[in-house]
Motif scaffolding. Structure first.
Motif, PDB file in Angstrom:
ATOM      1  N   ARG A 186      60.091  14.295  37.600  1.00  0.00           N
ATOM      2  CA  ARG A 186      60.114  13.049  36.581  1.00  0.00           C
ATOM      3  C   ARG A 186      59.322  13.502  35.230  1.00  0.00           C
ATOM      4  O   ARG A 186      58.476  14.181  35.359  1.00  0.00           O
ATOM      5  CB  ARG A 186      59.376  12.042  37.258  1.00  0.00           C
ATOM      6  CG  ARG A 186      59.900  11.528  38.609  1.00  0.00           C
ATOM      7  CD  ARG A 186      59.239  10.312  39.314  1.00  0.00           C
ATOM      8  NE  ARG A 186      57.717  10.225  39.193  1.00  0.00           N
ATOM      9  CZ  ARG A 186      57.089   9.455  39.328  1.00  0.00           C
ATOM     10  NH1 ARG A 186      57.425   8.177  40.105  1.00  0.00           N
ATOM     11  NH2 ARG A 186      55.708   9.544  39.300  1.00  0.00           N
ATOM     12  N   GLY A 187      59.821  12.800  34.344  1.00  0.00           N
ATOM     13  CA  GLY A 187      59.415  12.966  32.834  1.00  0.00           C
ATOM     14  C   GLY A 187      58.139  12.462  32.853  1.00  0.00           C
ATOM     15  O   GLY A 187      57.053  13.309  32.333  1.00  0.00           O
ATOM     16  N   GLU A 188      57.434  11.690  33.349  1.00  0.00           N
ATOM     17  CA  GLU A 188      56.049  11.150  33.378  1.00  0.00           C
ATOM     18  C   GLU A 188      55.050  12.131  33.909  1.00  0.00           C
ATOM     19  O   GLU A 188      54.135  12.318  33.734  1.00  0.00           O
ATOM     20  CB  GLU A 188      55.779   9.760  33.958  1.00  0.00           C
ATOM     21  CG  GLU A 188      55.993   9.504  35.584  1.00  0.00           C
ATOM     22  CD  GLU A 188      55.859   8.398  35.897  1.00  0.00           C
ATOM     23  OE1 GLU A 188      55.084   7.835  36.780  1.00  0.00           O
ATOM     24  OE2 GLU A 188      56.546   7.456  35.536  1.00  0.00           O
ATOM     25  N   ASP A 189      55.417  12.780  35.098  1.00  0.00           N
ATOM     26  CA  ASP A 189      54.859  13.706  35.818  1.00  0.00           C
ATOM     27  C   ASP A 189      54.667  14.989  34.611  1.00  0.00           C
ATOM     28  O   ASP A 189      53.319  15.679  34.506  1.00  0.00           O
ATOM     29  CB  ASP A 189      55.456  14.119  36.946  1.00  0.00           C
ATOM     30  CG  ASP A 189      55.324  13.224  38.209  1.00  0.00           C
ATOM     31  OD1 ASP A 189      54.484  12.167  38.039  1.00  0.00           O
ATOM     32  OD2 ASP A 189      56.074  13.216  39.127  1.00  0.00           O
ATOM     33  N   GLU A 190      55.694  15.411  34.274  1.00  0.00           N
ATOM     34  CA  GLU A 190      55.705  16.462  33.040  1.00  0.00           C
ATOM     35  C   GLU A 190      54.660  16.163  32.113  1.00  0.00           C
ATOM     36  O   GLU A 190      53.892  16.996  31.498  1.00  0.00           O
ATOM     37  CB  GLU A 190      57.291  16.764  32.729  1.00  0.00           C
ATOM     38  CG  GLU A 190      57.976  17.575  33.866  1.00  0.00           C
ATOM     39  CD  GLU A 190      57.722  18.771  34.179  1.00  0.00           C
ATOM     40  OE1 GLU A 190      57.004  19.458  33.393  1.00  0.00           O
ATOM     41  OE2 GLU A 190      58.370  19.020  35.162  1.00  0.00           O
ATOM     42  N   ALA A 191      54.738  15.081  31.790  1.00  0.00           N
ATOM     43  CA  ALA A 191      54.021  14.376  30.577  1.00  0.00           C
ATOM     44  C   ALA A 191      52.322  14.455  30.877  1.00  0.00           C
ATOM     45  O   ALA A 191      51.473  14.863  29.943  1.00  0.00           O
ATOM     46  CB  ALA A 191      54.337  13.200  30.034  1.00  0.00           C
ATOM     47  N   ARG A 192      52.095  13.965  31.970  1.00  0.00           N
ATOM     48  CA  ARG A 192      50.796  13.868  32.498  1.00  0.00           C
ATOM     49  C   ARG A 192      50.117  15.481  32.567  1.00  0.00           C
ATOM     50  O   ARG A 192      48.970  15.730  32.220  1.00  0.00           O
ATOM     51  CB  ARG A 192      50.743  13.275  33.915  1.00  0.00           C
ATOM     52  CG  ARG A 192      50.713  11.797  33.885  1.00  0.00           C
ATOM     53  CD  ARG A 192      50.333  11.110  35.097  1.00  0.00           C
ATOM     54  NE  ARG A 192      49.082  11.439  35.334  1.00  0.00           N
ATOM     55  CZ  ARG A 192      47.794  10.524  35.107  1.00  0.00           C
ATOM     56  NH1 ARG A 192      48.195   9.741  34.136  1.00  0.00           N
ATOM     57  NH2 ARG A 192      46.881  10.682  35.569  1.00  0.00           N
ATOM     58  N   ALA A 193      50.832  16.205  33.001  1.00  0.00           N
ATOM     59  CA  ALA A 193      50.401  17.750  33.448  1.00  0.00           C
ATOM     60  C   ALA A 193      50.171  18.447  31.895  1.00  0.00           C
ATOM     61  O   ALA A 193      49.258  18.994  31.513  1.00  0.00           O
ATOM     62  CB  ALA A 193      51.515  18.529  33.944  1.00  0.00           C
ATOM     63  N   ARG A 194      51.093  18.007  30.925  1.00  0.00           N
ATOM     64  CA  ARG A 194      51.119  18.663  29.371  1.00  0.00           C
ATOM     65  C   ARG A 194      50.005  17.823  28.787  1.00  0.00           C
ATOM     66  O   ARG A 194      49.288  18.574  28.168  1.00  0.00           O
ATOM     67  CB  ARG A 194      52.276  18.058  28.592  1.00  0.00           C
ATOM     68  CG  ARG A 194      53.488  19.108  28.765  1.00  0.00           C
ATOM     69  CD  ARG A 194      54.440  18.808  27.849  1.00  0.00           C
ATOM     70  NE  ARG A 194      54.929  17.421  27.508  1.00  0.00           N
ATOM     71  CZ  ARG A 194      56.107  17.173  28.323  1.00  0.00           C
ATOM     72  NH1 ARG A 194      56.447  17.625  29.386  1.00  0.00           N
ATOM     73  NH2 ARG A 194      56.093  15.766  28.150  1.00  0.00           N
ATOM     74  N   GLY A 195      49.592  16.765  29.230  1.00  0.00           N
ATOM     75  CA  GLY A 195      48.278  16.157  28.699  1.00  0.00           C
ATOM     76  C   GLY A 195      47.123  16.859  28.867  1.00  0.00           C
ATOM     77  O   GLY A 195      46.098  16.842  28.131  1.00  0.00           O
ATOM     78  N   TRP A 196      46.915  17.655  30.139  1.00  0.00           N
ATOM     79  CA  TRP A 196      45.585  18.219  30.354  1.00  0.00           C
ATOM     80  C   TRP A 196      45.573  19.498  29.529  1.00  0.00           C
ATOM     81  O   TRP A 196      44.370  20.051  29.346  1.00  0.00           O
ATOM     82  CB  TRP A 196      45.634  18.785  31.844  1.00  0.00           C
ATOM     83  CG  TRP A 196      45.543  17.633  32.647  1.00  0.00           C
ATOM     84  CD1 TRP A 196      46.427  16.762  33.666  1.00  0.00           C
ATOM     85  CD2 TRP A 196      44.204  16.912  33.011  1.00  0.00           C
ATOM     86  NE1 TRP A 196      45.752  15.963  34.348  1.00  0.00           N
ATOM     87  CE2 TRP A 196      44.573  16.014  33.928  1.00  0.00           C
ATOM     88  CE3 TRP A 196      42.952  17.197  32.499  1.00  0.00           C
ATOM     89  CZ2 TRP A 196      43.514  15.099  34.509  1.00  0.00           C
ATOM     90  CZ3 TRP A 196      41.906  16.091  33.000  1.00  0.00           C
ATOM     91  CH2 TRP A 196      42.160  15.237  33.889  1.00  0.00           C
ATOM     92  N   ALA A 197      46.607  20.054  29.095  1.00  0.00           N
ATOM     93  CA  ALA A 197      46.715  21.114  27.988  1.00  0.00           C
ATOM     94  C   ALA A 197      46.213  20.700  26.744  1.00  0.00           C
ATOM     95  O   ALA A 197      45.389  21.493  25.942  1.00  0.00           O
ATOM     96  CB  ALA A 197      47.932  21.711  28.001  1.00  0.00           C
ATOM     97  N   GLU A 198      46.235  19.356  26.411  1.00  0.00           N
ATOM     98  CA  GLU A 198      45.514  19.143  25.221  1.00  0.00           C
ATOM     99  C   GLU A 198      44.010  18.371  25.317  1.00  0.00           C
ATOM    100  O   GLU A 198      43.522  18.038  24.134  1.00  0.00           O
ATOM    101  CB  GLU A 198      46.575  17.869  24.690  1.00  0.00           C
ATOM    102  CG  GLU A 198      48.006  18.306  24.512  1.00  0.00           C
ATOM    103  CD  GLU A 198      49.013  17.270  24.417  1.00  0.00           C
ATOM    104  OE1 GLU A 198      48.330  15.880  24.043  1.00  0.00           O
ATOM    105  OE2 GLU A 198      49.870  17.514  24.196  1.00  0.00           O
TER     106      GLU A 198
END
Length: 160
Positions: free
Chosen positions: A145-157
């Motif tokens: 799911r795109g929202e799961d990918e976005a949450r994981a990417r958010g941790w990188a920021e």
């Protein structure tokens, strides 16, 4: 006084059997006076849209290494005193547990944030394949799911 944690080796298991939250929490904190809080997350199989079962597959060895890498990232970001990740595979029925994440630290904020980080990265970074089974024999593979990918990417920021 220094707050450098004594980080225990994370407990990582991929298994068909269920798990016991109380037993795993007790094991994580046993004999550890430095644990001030344990945050937990339990993912359960939902009976959405007539789902009869969820079947999870994985590559033994590869999956455990990926989860260990995610746990190491969490330990590098937060002062954890321990961590447990248990992920089930095989056929899981609605209402049964799929995943258990426990993060222990001296303080609640680190435990809570590390727990959220761990589950967000498990959803995208651990190699599991999910197939849903429905009444009448219908089945479908579950896409990321795109929202799961976005949450994981958010941790990188953000920093731990």
């Amino acid at each position: 006084m220094s707050e450098t944690p004594v980080t225990a080796v994370p407990t990582i298991r991929v298994q068909e059997a269920g798990f016991d939250l109380a037993a795993e929490t007790a094991a994580l904190s046993a004999g550890r006076a430095d644990v001030g809080g344990i945050a937990s997350f339990i993912g359960l199989c939902r009976a959405d849209d007539g789902l009869q079962a969820l079947v999870l597959e994985h590559y033994p060895g590869m999956t455990e290494r990926a989860i260990a890498g995610i746990a190491a990232q969490a330990a590098a970001r937060w002062p954890l005193t321990g961590c447990t990740v248990i992920h089930r595979v095989g056929r899981i029925l609605p209402g049964e547990g799929i995943v258990l994440v426990l993060a222990a630290s001296r303080h609640r904020t680190a435990a809570l944030e590390a727990c959220a980080f761990l589950i967000d990265w498990l959803k995208t970074g651990a190699p599991f394949w999910k197939r849903e089974e429905f009444a009448g024999g219908a089945e479908r593979w579950v896409a990321a799911r795109g929202e799961d990918e976005a949450r994981a990417r958010g941790w990188a920021e953000r920093r731990g």
